[in-house]
Design a protein around this motif. Structure first.
Motif, PDB file in Angstrom:
ATOM      1  N   PHE A 188      -9.549   5.556  11.450  1.00  0.00           N
ATOM      2  CA  PHE A 188      -9.369   5.601   9.996  1.00  0.00           C
ATOM      3  C   PHE A 188      -9.150   7.031   9.521  1.00  0.00           C
ATOM      4  O   PHE A 188      -8.264   7.299   8.698  1.00  0.00           O
ATOM      5  N   CYS A 189      -9.937   7.962  10.053  1.00  0.00           N
ATOM      6  CA  CYS A 189      -9.797   9.370   9.659  1.00  0.00           C
ATOM      7  C   CYS A 189      -8.491   9.960  10.172  1.00  0.00           C
ATOM      8  O   CYS A 189      -7.864  10.782   9.494  1.00  0.00           O
ATOM      9  N   CYS A 190      -8.067   9.539  11.356  1.00  0.00           N
ATOM     10  CA  CYS A 190      -6.798  10.010  11.900  1.00  0.00           C
ATOM     11  C   CYS A 190      -5.644   9.567  11.006  1.00  0.00           C
ATOM     12  O   CYS A 190      -4.735  10.350  10.709  1.00  0.00           O
ATOM     13  N   ALA A 191      -5.699   8.315  10.567  1.00  0.00           N
ATOM     14  CA  ALA A 191      -4.665   7.806   9.662  1.00  0.00           C
ATOM     15  C   ALA A 191      -4.693   8.569   8.344  1.00  0.00           C
ATOM     16  O   ALA A 191      -3.649   8.910   7.770  1.00  0.00           O
ATOM     17  N   GLY A 192      -5.899   8.869   7.858  1.00  0.00           N
ATOM     18  CA  GLY A 192      -6.023   9.637   6.637  1.00  0.00           C
ATOM     19  C   GLY A 192      -5.487  11.045   6.799  1.00  0.00           C
ATOM     20  O   GLY A 192      -4.816  11.579   5.896  1.00  0.00           O
ATOM     21  N   PHE A 193      -5.746  11.642   7.941  1.00  0.00           N
ATOM     22  CA  PHE A 193      -5.252  12.983   8.250  1.00  0.00           C
ATOM     23  C   PHE A 193      -3.725  13.036   8.157  1.00  0.00           C
ATOM     24  O   PHE A 193      -3.153  13.940   7.540  1.00  0.00           O
ATOM     25  N   VAL A 194      -3.060  12.052   8.740  1.00  0.00           N
ATOM     26  CA  VAL A 194      -1.600  12.023   8.748  1.00  0.00           C
ATOM     27  C   VAL A 194      -1.046  11.677   7.369  1.00  0.00           C
ATOM     28  O   VAL A 194      -0.177  12.390   6.830  1.00  0.00           O
ATOM     29  N   CYS A 195      -1.544  10.602   6.779  1.00  0.00           N
ATOM     30  CA  CYS A 195      -0.967  10.094   5.530  1.00  0.00           C
ATOM     31  C   CYS A 195      -1.220  11.018   4.341  1.00  0.00           C
ATOM     32  O   CYS A 195      -0.322  11.258   3.527  1.00  0.00           O
ATOM     33  N   LEU A 196      -2.435  11.509   4.227  1.00  0.00           N
ATOM     34  CA  LEU A 196      -2.753  12.377   3.095  1.00  0.00           C
ATOM     35  C   LEU A 196      -1.943  13.668   3.124  1.00  0.00           C
ATOM     36  O   LEU A 196      -1.540  14.181   2.074  1.00  0.00           O
ATOM     37  N   LYS A 197      -1.698  14.174   4.323  1.00  0.00           N
ATOM     38  CA  LYS A 197      -0.891  15.387   4.434  1.00  0.00           C
ATOM     39  C   LYS A 197       0.558  15.113   4.031  1.00  0.00           C
ATOM     40  O   LYS A 197       1.186  15.917   3.329  1.00  0.00           O
ATOM     41  N   LEU A 198       1.088  13.971   4.457  1.00  0.00           N
ATOM     42  CA  LEU A 198       2.459  13.615   4.112  1.00  0.00           C
ATOM     43  C   LEU A 198       2.609  13.347   2.613  1.00  0.00           C
ATOM     44  O   LEU A 198       3.677  13.580   2.032  1.00  0.00           O
ATOM     45  N   LEU A 199       1.555  12.853   1.981  1.00  0.00           N
ATOM     46  CA  LEU A 199       1.603  12.492   0.563  1.00  0.00           C
ATOM     47  C   LEU A 199       1.133  13.621  -0.345  1.00  0.00           C
ATOM     48  O   LEU A 199       0.896  13.389  -1.541  1.00  0.00           O
ATOM     49  N   ASP A 200       1.015  14.815   0.183  1.00  0.00           N
ATOM     50  CA  ASP A 200       0.488  15.947  -0.574  1.00  0.00           C
ATOM     51  C   ASP A 200       1.215  16.118  -1.909  1.00  0.00           C
ATOM     52  O   ASP A 200       0.593  16.157  -2.980  1.00  0.00           O
ATOM     53  N   GLY A 201       2.535  16.201  -1.870  1.00  0.00           N
ATOM     54  CA  GLY A 201       3.309  16.397  -3.091  1.00  0.00           C
ATOM     55  C   GLY A 201       3.287  15.195  -4.010  1.00  0.00           C
ATOM     56  O   GLY A 201       3.162  15.333  -5.236  1.00  0.00           O
ATOM     57  N   SER A 202       3.410  14.005  -3.438  1.00  0.00           N
ATOM     58  CA  SER A 202       3.438  12.775  -4.243  1.00  0.00           C
ATOM     59  C   SER A 202       2.130  12.561  -4.987  1.00  0.00           C
ATOM     60  O   SER A 202       2.122  12.131  -6.155  1.00  0.00           O
ATOM     61  N   LEU A 203       1.009  12.834  -4.337  1.00  0.00           N
ATOM     62  CA  LEU A 203      -0.291  12.657  -4.995  1.00  0.00           C
ATOM     63  C   LEU A 203      -0.443  13.620  -6.164  1.00  0.00           C
ATOM     64  O   LEU A 203      -0.992  13.253  -7.214  1.00  0.00           O
ATOM     65  N   ALA A 204       0.059  14.851  -6.000  1.00  0.00           N
ATOM     66  CA  ALA A 204      -0.029  15.836  -7.088  1.00  0.00           C
ATOM     67  C   ALA A 204       0.793  15.406  -8.293  1.00  0.00           C
ATOM     68  O   ALA A 204       0.427  15.676  -9.441  1.00  0.00           O
ATOM     69  N   GLU A 205       1.903  14.719  -8.034  1.00  0.00           N
ATOM     70  CA  GLU A 205       2.741  14.228  -9.123  1.00  0.00           C
ATOM     71  C   GLU A 205       2.094  13.047  -9.840  1.00  0.00           C
ATOM     72  O   GLU A 205       2.323  12.837 -11.039  1.00  0.00           O
ATOM     73  N   SER A 206       1.270  12.316  -9.118  1.00  0.00           N
ATOM     74  CA  SER A 206       0.678  11.112  -9.696  1.00  0.00           C
ATOM     75  C   SER A 206      -0.604  11.382 -10.471  1.00  0.00           C
ATOM     76  O   SER A 206      -0.983  10.600 -11.345  1.00  0.00           O
ATOM     77  N   SER A 207      -1.271  12.487 -10.140  1.00  0.00           N
ATOM     78  CA  SER A 207      -2.545  12.759 -10.803  1.00  0.00           C
ATOM     79  C   SER A 207      -2.815  14.263 -10.880  1.00  0.00           C
ATOM     80  O   SER A 207      -2.589  14.997  -9.908  1.00  0.00           O
ATOM     81  N   PHE A 208      -3.326  14.694 -12.014  1.00  0.00           N
ATOM     82  CA  PHE A 208      -3.697  16.097 -12.223  1.00  0.00           C
ATOM     83  C   PHE A 208      -4.772  16.532 -11.229  1.00  0.00           C
ATOM     84  O   PHE A 208      -4.835  17.687 -10.804  1.00  0.00           O
ATOM     85  N   PHE A 209      -5.636  15.598 -10.853  1.00  0.00           N
ATOM     86  CA  PHE A 209      -6.750  15.861  -9.936  1.00  0.00           C
ATOM     87  C   PHE A 209      -6.255  16.442  -8.614  1.00  0.00           C
ATOM     88  O   PHE A 209      -6.847  17.384  -8.070  1.00  0.00           O
ATOM     89  N   PHE A 210      -5.147  15.886  -8.100  1.00  0.00           N
ATOM     90  CA  PHE A 210      -4.643  16.296  -6.788  1.00  0.00           C
ATOM     91  C   PHE A 210      -3.873  17.615  -6.828  1.00  0.00           C
ATOM     92  O   PHE A 210      -3.379  18.065  -5.799  1.00  0.00           O
ATOM     93  N   ARG A 211      -3.786  18.222  -8.006  1.00  0.00           N
ATOM     94  CA  ARG A 211      -3.198  19.555  -8.082  1.00  0.00           C
ATOM     95  C   ARG A 211      -4.242  20.629  -7.787  1.00  0.00           C
ATOM     96  O   ARG A 211      -3.920  21.808  -7.673  1.00  0.00           O
TER      97      ARG A 211
END
Length: 268
Positions: free
Chosen positions: A215-238
Motif C-alpha cells: 500500500f505504501c509503495c503504491a502511495g509512493f509512486v502515485c502521490l509523486k506522479l500526482l504532485d502537480g494535479s493534487l496542487a491544482e485540486s486543493s490549496f492544501f497540497f500547495r
C-alpha cells in the motif's frame, strides 16, 4: 556469513559496506557520465509553494520546507530499526546474517534521507542522479533478503544482484524512461520475492506487514506522479504536496519491509 563478536561490530561492518557502495556510485556520478540523463531539477518541478509564500521569514537555503523536513523520516526509521535489531542481537547470537540484512537496509534508509534532502536543498543534477540511483539497490536488497531468508547467506548471489541492480541505471542513458523501466522491474521483483517468502512461512503478522508495504509503495509512486494535479485540486497540497506525502509513504514502506522480515529473527 562468519560469526561476528558483537552487535556493534556487525553494525560497523554493514555501515562500511553501505558507505563504500554509496561513495563508489557518487564518484561515478560526479564524473558527468550521467549528464545526458533527463532529470527534473529546479523548484518549478515541485508543487510545494516556494518558501510557503513567506520568503521574508524562511532562510534562503530552505525553499521547500516540507519536502526538506520530511526526509528526517528516512533517518528516524533507519535508526529505529538499527536500535531494535541491536537489542535483539545482543540476546540472540545465532542470526548474524539476518541482523546484517537489517542493519544494511537500515543504513541505506539513513543515507537516502540525507541524499534526498541534499537534492531538495541544492537542486543539483548529480544529487538528482544519486537520488534516483540509490533507490534501485534499496529495492534490490528486498530480493537479496528474501533469498537469504529462504536459503541462507550467499555472498556470490548478494554481489551479483547488487551489481546487476546498480548497473541497471545505465538504461537511463539509453531511453528517456530508462530509470522508470528499471525501477518498475525492481519493484516487481521485490513484490514477487515477498510473496515467495510469505508462501514459505504463512504468518498473519507477516501478511499484514506485506500488504502495508505494498500500500505504501503504491502511495509512493502515485502521490509523486500526482504532485502537480493534487496542487491544482486543493490549496492544501500547495504546502504539503503530493511529493511530500509520497516521501512519507516511501519511508513507511521501508519500515513495513523490516516488519515483514522481523519474525525471521525469532525463528533463527
Amino acid at each position: 556469513m562468519d560469526s561476528m563478536d558483537s552487535s556493534p561490530s556487525m553494525i560497523k561492518l554493514s555501515f562500511s559496506h553501505v558507505i563504500i557502495g554509496a561513495l563508489s556510485m557518487a564518484v561515478v556520478a560526479s564524473t558527468g557520465c550521467f549528464r545526458s540523463v533527463n532529470i527534473d531539477t529546479g523548484l518549478g518541478h515541485y508543487a510545494e509553494t516556494p518558501y510557503w509564500g513567506r520568503k521574508d521569514l524562511l532562510p534562503s537555503w530552505l525553499p521547500l520546507p516540507a519536502n526538506t523536513a520530511v526526509n528526517i523520516g528516512y533517518v528516524l526509521v533507519g535508526l529505529y530499526w538499527i536500535d531494535k535489531i541491536r537489542h535483539i542481537h545482543q540476546t540472540t547470537k545465532s542470526f548474524d546474517a539476518n541482523a546484517y540484512m537489517f542493519y544494511a537496509f537500515s543504513w541505506m534508509s539513513v543515507l537516502y534521507g540525507f541524499v534526498q534532502c541534499g537534492r531538495i536543498l541544492l537542486q543539483h543534477h548529480v544529487l538528482a542522479v544519486l537520488d534516483q540511483w540509490y533507490t534501485l539497490p534499496i529495492f534490490a536488497w528486498i530480493v537479496i533478503w528474501s533469498h537469504q531468508s529462504l536459503f541462507g547467506w550467499n555472498s556470490f548471489w548478494t554481489l551479483f544482484i547488487i551489481v546487476a541492480s546498480i548497473s541497471s541505471y545505465g538504461f537511463s542513458l539509453l531511453n528517456r524512461f530508462g530509470f522508470e523501466a528499471a525501477l518498475s522491474c525492481h519493484i516487481i521483483a521485490a513484490v514477487y520475492s515477498g510473496i515467495v517468502v510469505y508462501k514459505a512461512n504463512r504468518r498473519r503478522d507477516t501478511l499484514s506487514a506485506f500488504f502495508k508495504a505494498i500500500f505504501c509503495c503504491a502511495g509512493f509512486v502515485c502521490l509523486k506522479l500526482l504532485d502537480g494535479s493534487l496542487a491544482e485540486s486543493s490549496f492544501f497540497f500547495r504546502y504539503l504536496s503530493g511529493h511530500f506525502w509520497s516521501k512519507i509513504a516511501d519511508f513507511l514502506q521501508i519500515h513495513y519491509a523490516c516488519q515483514f522480515f522481523c519474525p525471521k529473527l525469532h525463528d533463527a
